[in-house]
Design a protein around this motif. Sequence first.
Motif, PDB file in Angstrom:
ATOM      1  N   MET A   1      -8.035   7.112 -77.598  1.00  0.00           N
ATOM      2  CA  MET A   1      -8.513   8.467 -77.844  1.00  0.00           C
ATOM      3  C   MET A   1      -8.036   9.374 -76.718  1.00  0.00           C
ATOM      4  O   MET A   1      -8.076   9.004 -75.558  1.00  0.00           O
ATOM      5  CB  MET A   1     -10.030   8.455 -77.925  1.00  0.00           C
ATOM      6  N   THR A   2      -7.584  10.565 -77.078  1.00  0.00           N
ATOM      7  CA  THR A   2      -7.055  11.510 -76.107  1.00  0.00           C
ATOM      8  C   THR A   2      -8.211  12.288 -75.483  1.00  0.00           C
ATOM      9  O   THR A   2      -9.150  12.702 -76.166  1.00  0.00           O
ATOM     10  CB  THR A   2      -6.104  12.494 -76.811  1.00  0.00           C
ATOM     11  N   SER A   3      -8.106  12.507 -74.168  1.00  0.00           N
ATOM     12  CA  SER A   3      -9.181  13.219 -73.470  1.00  0.00           C
ATOM     13  C   SER A   3      -9.033  14.732 -73.667  1.00  0.00           C
ATOM     14  O   SER A   3      -7.982  15.232 -74.066  1.00  0.00           O
ATOM     15  CB  SER A   3      -9.158  12.893 -71.984  1.00  0.00           C
ATOM     16  N   TYR A   4     -10.102  15.435 -73.366  1.00  0.00           N
ATOM     17  CA  TYR A   4     -10.139  16.886 -73.480  1.00  0.00           C
ATOM     18  C   TYR A   4      -9.064  17.523 -72.607  1.00  0.00           C
ATOM     19  O   TYR A   4      -8.344  18.420 -73.058  1.00  0.00           O
ATOM     20  CB  TYR A   4     -11.532  17.372 -73.092  1.00  0.00           C
ATOM     21  N   LYS A   5      -8.917  17.072 -71.383  1.00  0.00           N
ATOM     22  CA  LYS A   5      -7.924  17.646 -70.463  1.00  0.00           C
ATOM     23  C   LYS A   5      -6.511  17.407 -70.969  1.00  0.00           C
ATOM     24  O   LYS A   5      -5.647  18.280 -70.869  1.00  0.00           O
ATOM     25  CB  LYS A   5      -8.093  17.077 -69.058  1.00  0.00           C
ATOM     26  N   GLU A   6      -6.277  16.236 -71.528  1.00  0.00           N
ATOM     27  CA  GLU A   6      -4.954  15.935 -72.069  1.00  0.00           C
ATOM     28  C   GLU A   6      -4.640  16.849 -73.272  1.00  0.00           C
ATOM     29  O   GLU A   6      -3.518  17.336 -73.406  1.00  0.00           O
ATOM     30  CB  GLU A   6      -4.864  14.467 -72.492  1.00  0.00           C
ATOM     31  N   LEU A   7      -5.642  17.084 -74.101  1.00  0.00           N
ATOM     32  CA  LEU A   7      -5.441  17.969 -75.244  1.00  0.00           C
ATOM     33  C   LEU A   7      -5.151  19.397 -74.788  1.00  0.00           C
ATOM     34  O   LEU A   7      -4.304  20.081 -75.377  1.00  0.00           O
ATOM     35  CB  LEU A   7      -6.673  17.945 -76.159  1.00  0.00           C
ATOM     36  N   LEU A   8      -5.853  19.849 -73.751  1.00  0.00           N
ATOM     37  CA  LEU A   8      -5.594  21.185 -73.217  1.00  0.00           C
ATOM     38  C   LEU A   8      -4.172  21.292 -72.679  1.00  0.00           C
ATOM     39  O   LEU A   8      -3.507  22.311 -72.882  1.00  0.00           O
ATOM     40  CB  LEU A   8      -6.601  21.535 -72.119  1.00  0.00           C
TER      41      LEU A   8
END
Length: 103
Positions: A1-8
């Motif tokens: 699962m991709t983290s919030y920071k990575e998605l940003l």
Amino acid sequence: MTSYKELLMQREALEQQINEARRNELANAVSQVRALVAEYGLTARDIFPTSKFLSGGRIPGARASRGTKVAPKYREPATGQTWTGRGKAPKWIQNEDRAKFAI
């Protein structure tokens, strides 16, 4: 699962790519338009025939602003009052044949 920071970070990278692609496509479009203008000897008036646009007014195809003056279509002979045919009809023309008041 991709983290919030990575998605940003991915979003920021995509926005940069989008902006770059838009700049490139706009540059190509402007280049094509300039080539057509030069090829056919077009003027700004040929492309944008409304004088309001050329004088810094509205953009062609945009709605007219409120309060635009319109020539009257109907006149009441007794008083000289006029009506453009827009909005609520004045009392002197309500329930009457409008043809007899036409200007």
